[in-house]
Design a protein around this motif. Structure first.
Motif, PDB file in Angstrom:
ATOM      1  N   LYS A   1     -25.162  36.729 -26.135  1.00 50.85           N
ATOM      2  CA  LYS A   1     -26.590  36.655 -25.831  1.00 50.85           C
ATOM      3  C   LYS A   1     -26.878  37.160 -24.428  1.00 50.85           C
ATOM      4  O   LYS A   1     -27.872  37.875 -24.196  1.00 50.85           O
TER       5      LYS A   1
ATOM      6  N   ASN B   1     -29.336  37.983 -31.994  1.00 54.02           N
ATOM      7  CA  ASN B   1     -29.571  36.745 -32.768  1.00 54.02           C
ATOM      8  C   ASN B   1     -28.378  36.430 -33.679  1.00 54.02           C
ATOM      9  O   ASN B   1     -28.549  35.999 -34.828  1.00 54.02           O
TER      10      ASN B   1
ATOM     11  N   SER C   1     -37.447  36.602 -36.040  1.00 53.13           N
ATOM     12  CA  SER C   1     -37.952  37.613 -35.099  1.00 53.13           C
ATOM     13  C   SER C   1     -38.474  38.845 -35.832  1.00 53.13           C
ATOM     14  O   SER C   1     -39.358  39.550 -35.336  1.00 53.13           O
TER      15      SER C   1
ATOM     16  N   THR D   1     -28.140  32.930 -35.395  1.00 51.08           N
ATOM     17  CA  THR D   1     -29.142  32.759 -36.457  1.00 51.08           C
ATOM     18  C   THR D   1     -28.768  33.573 -37.686  1.00 51.08           C
ATOM     19  O   THR D   1     -28.875  33.093 -38.824  1.00 51.08           O
ATOM     20  N   LYS D   2     -28.323  34.798 -37.476  1.00 51.65           N
ATOM     21  CA  LYS D   2     -27.918  35.644 -38.604  1.00 51.65           C
ATOM     22  C   LYS D   2     -26.750  35.022 -39.368  1.00 51.65           C
ATOM     23  O   LYS D   2     -26.696  35.090 -40.601  1.00 51.65           O
TER      24      LYS D   2
ATOM     25  N   ASP E   1     -34.030  37.246 -40.011  1.00 54.94           N
ATOM     26  CA  ASP E   1     -34.268  36.202 -39.026  1.00 54.94           C
ATOM     27  C   ASP E   1     -35.739  36.257 -38.620  1.00 54.94           C
ATOM     28  O   ASP E   1     -36.417  37.279 -38.779  1.00 54.94           O
TER      29      ASP E   1
END
Length: 249
Positions: A10, A69, A205, A72-73, A203
């Motif tokens: 990140k 991400n 986003s 999350t993925k 996701d």
């Protein structure tokens, strides 16, 4: 992948290029530890190295897309794997979340066969216990490491599966899901013709982004697998269009 390595990814995505010493300071570990993490992540193709620095690769490269991400993925991919039964044959498009889904199917399910246009997926899971990988032929697209074009249609029409999993680049509330590449969209449609259900992995986003090509209209989509960040407004649009929504907690 450890929690620290996820945080490291990140940070590299946030800064695009960052010193190893600064990463060590921000994560409160030694530079030796950071270098070991970077060695692993570079070997996995998730970032690049220069002397004293970590950096992202080409923004369109699938390895770079995979790092965005990532946590999350991975949750979405794990949730999507729950939709697949042992012994099933599924079709996967060349998106980054689909690559993580392929890994989860190998780890969580038995005797799975994957049909895909993604050379990246085929290589990424080559040492995992998947029963069979069928790679569709076509024109090789370097950034996505996948096959596109009319040859994919000729190959795909030889098969029929219940579930086709596909990623997306964006969303238009009045139209559906979008993609940034026309060749990829055409290829998705060829593959969708060989499946009973289209399941989009997105996701949250992605619902605030817009691609340039309409990928899938609402009537073409059976299920969306996303994360809790999706807004009530979007959920209402999806429900209104009779699209089933799976939330990866």
């Amino acid at each position: 992948m450890t929690e620290r390595q996820s945080k490291l990814i990140k940070l590299v995505n946030l800064y695009q290029k960052i010193e190893v010493s600064r990463l060590a300071e921000m994560l409160d570990v030694s530079q030796v530890t950071i270098r070991k993490d970077l060695d692993y992540l570079e070997e996995e193709g998730l970032l690049a190295r220069e002397h004293g620095y970590a950096l992202i690769k080409n923004a369109n490269d699938i390895n770079t897309r995979l790092t965005i991400n990532y946590d999350t993925k991975l949750k979405i991919a794990t949730k999507a794997a729950e939709m697949v039964s042992n012994g099933e044959t599924v079709m996967l498009e060349s998106g980054s979340t689909c690559a993580l889904l392929a890994e989860q199917l190998a780890k969580l399910k038995k005797d799975i066969t994957i049909i895909t246009n993604s050379a990246y997926i085929a290589i990424r899971i080559r040492e995992l216990p998947i029963r069979k990988v069928i790679l569709l032929g076509g024109e090789y697209q370097k950034e996505y490491q996948g096959m596109v074009g009319p040859l994919v249609r000729k190959c795909a029409k030889e098969f029929f599966v219940d579930k086709f999993f596909v990623g997306t680049d964006g969303f238009i509330p009045t139209a559906g899901f979008t993609c940034d590449d026309l060749m990829r969209v055409e290829t998705m449609k060829y593959m969708a013709d060989s499946a009973n259900r289209m399941i989009i992995l997105a996701d949250s986003s992605k619902f605030s982004q817009k691609g340039v090509v309409i990928q899938s209209t609402f009537s073409e989509i059976d299920t969306i697998c996303t994360d809790p960040g999706v807004s009530e407004e979007v959920l209402n649009i999806l429900n209104k269009n009779n699209i089933h929504v799976e939330i990866a907690e």
